[in-house]
Motif scaffolding. Sequence first.
Motif, PDB file in Angstrom:
ATOM      1  N   ALA A   1       0.834  -1.205   0.000  1.00 39.84           N
ATOM      2  CA  ALA A   1       0.000   0.000   0.000  1.00 39.84           C
ATOM      3  C   ALA A   1       0.867   1.253   0.000  1.00 39.84           C
ATOM      4  N   GLY A   2       1.979   1.217   0.757  1.00 39.21           N
ATOM      5  CA  GLY A   2       2.899   2.346   0.767  1.00 39.21           C
ATOM      6  C   GLY A   2       3.562   2.555  -0.576  1.00 39.21           C
ATOM      7  N   LEU A   3       3.938   1.459  -1.227  1.00 43.94           N
ATOM      8  CA  LEU A   3       4.516   1.542  -2.567  1.00 43.94           C
ATOM      9  C   LEU A   3       3.527   2.178  -3.541  1.00 43.94           C
ATOM     10  N   ARG A   4       2.304   1.694  -3.525  1.00 46.67           N
ATOM     11  CA  ARG A   4       1.306   2.206  -4.467  1.00 46.67           C
ATOM     12  C   ARG A   4       0.958   3.671  -4.174  1.00 46.67           C
ATOM     13  N   SER A   5       0.938   4.037  -2.914  1.00 42.15           N
ATOM     14  CA  SER A   5       0.708   5.435  -2.567  1.00 42.15           C
ATOM     15  C   SER A   5       1.827   6.311  -3.124  1.00 42.15           C
TER      16      SER A   5
ATOM     17  N   ALA B   1       3.694  10.484  -6.617  1.00 47.72           N
ATOM     18  CA  ALA B   1       4.829  10.971  -7.402  1.00 47.72           C
ATOM     19  C   ALA B   1       4.445  11.215  -8.860  1.00 47.72           C
ATOM     20  N   ILE B   2       3.727  10.276  -9.466  1.00 44.18           N
ATOM     21  CA  ILE B   2       3.402  10.437 -10.884  1.00 44.18           C
ATOM     22  C   ILE B   2       2.369  11.534 -11.098  1.00 44.18           C
ATOM     23  N   GLN B   3       1.370  11.605 -10.230  1.00 42.82           N
ATOM     24  CA  GLN B   3       0.404  12.692 -10.377  1.00 42.82           C
ATOM     25  C   GLN B   3       1.067  14.048 -10.152  1.00 42.82           C
ATOM     26  N   TYR B   4       1.992  14.101  -9.204  1.00 40.98           N
ATOM     27  CA  TYR B   4       2.694  15.363  -8.982  1.00 40.98           C
ATOM     28  C   TYR B   4       3.558  15.722 -10.190  1.00 40.98           C
ATOM     29  N   LEU B   5       4.308  14.746 -10.703  1.00 42.05           N
ATOM     30  CA  LEU B   5       5.142  15.015 -11.872  1.00 42.05           C
ATOM     31  C   LEU B   5       4.304  15.472 -13.061  1.00 42.05           C
ATOM     32  N   ASN B   6       3.143  14.850 -13.254  1.00 45.18           N
ATOM     33  CA  ASN B   6       2.252  15.274 -14.331  1.00 45.18           C
ATOM     34  C   ASN B   6       1.857  16.733 -14.149  1.00 45.18           C
TER      35      ASN B   6
END
Length: 538
Positions: A424-428, A433-438
Amino acid sequence: MTLSSSLMPPVSDLPPGLALRGPTLPEQAALLTTDALAFLGSLERRFGIRRRRLLAARTERQARLDAHEEVLDFPAETADIRAADWTIAPPPADLQDRRVEITGPVERKMIINALNSGAKAFMADFEDASSPTWATMIQGQQNLFDAVRRTIDYHDPQSGKSYRLNDQTAVLIVRPRGWHMTEAHLTVDGTAISASLFDFGLFVFHNARELLRRGSGPYFYLPKIESRHEAALWREVFDASEQALDLPAGSIRATVLIETLPAAFEMDEILYELRDSIVGLNCGRWDYIFSMIKTLGKRADFIVPDRAQVTMTSPALLAYSQLLIKTCHRRGAHAMGGMAAHIPVRNDDAANQAAFARVRADKEREAAAGHDGTWVAHPGLVGIAQAAFDAVMPGPNQVARPLPDSDISAAALQQPPQGTITEAGLRSNIRVAIQYLNAWLCGQGCVPLYHLMEDAATAEICRMQVWQWLHHRVSLDGLHTLTPALLHQCVAEEMTTFTGEKFAAACSLFLDLCLSDSPPPFLTLPAYDYLLAYDFLA
């Protein structure tokens, strides 16, 4: 990814050796004057080589740490500075009381709301809360130019609401980008100017005299410093700027963010190097957690658990904040607390009250520990933070509060946080990270996700954690070993609902960062190349 060769139309009055690249913006005519550009060029020519040498020294030190050829400790060669009795110059009158500071990007409406928020100070952030598109950086400077002169306003075309400054506003503090970044749109003798010098120099050139005339001054937060040598470079930049602009000596004032693990071992030295211009130090907690992982991440005995489990009550982080408070107060400096990432939750009263309770507990902890002020990311949290400090701080600060007797050891600052590592921590981490980078690639540097305000610092924790877990092949929940194949699978599963060119680039960049043998020191470095490609090719 290489930059486009497209240039702005020739400008006849550019100072010799300076060139502007990329799109031309309406605000440039008033900001990038011949005199302003000449000043920026002088700063880069005088300090650029030294900045690059200091960045090389960071890389060399990290290589020695990774190879176990060096250990982090308080420098033996500066023991006399730590042992001696000395204090910094007294803070200016409008920075005596900083019990609540609000931070945010340099967007026009947000600047007005932050200055009107009731906080004592507002940190206008060109760094972690802003995506450094040319438009954002230039328009941000124009917004601050107008804010200093109290002419800033904004009309929201969607809501029809208009925004203007109240009679009483927060004190303005500006955070330029860190030493590691460049501003590729302005070159000096063929080299991109330091982003730190660009942001600082443009603001101080246009606004220092006006701020002093209005009874305040040019105040700055200095990010990502790793050593006393980097602080000394800022001191020389301040001195040179005051001389060049005919400002009173010591009128440029700064607070340094202790947001890197190496800097925690040189707090006294950083204060000493900047003693005539520094006001305090700040616990930049999110960047500090990221720096702990980055600096010690290759050690098998320093594997950090899920991000949500790493709090300021973890022994290493508690030692860090205690050392900062003790050091600052001994030297007459403010010890500022860190950011509350929680934000108000709309349309869910239970979740909103839970978020407020977490913020309240965090700020009560900081006030009780002896901090002189703290940060919030949303106007709705100013009152909660202020009440926490008002309850224990009747005066403007707690600098005179008696110091704790205990010493903080080098080992105490390097205790690995305890906890578990979960899928769950990995998926969070992947989602954030990806939404922020986007969002960052789309020009937004401060993003509300899952009831938290995420910026570059928290995204850095996410990507660096995944890199470390992958590097050490950790077990998730004690069941599955994290491998590149599993990471690819989780990324694909988590991103199924997101589409678009920037999301594809964000996913690619995230995977590159996590799968690299030696990840770049900051995600904003490779991300800036993506950003420039979009900017130059738009």
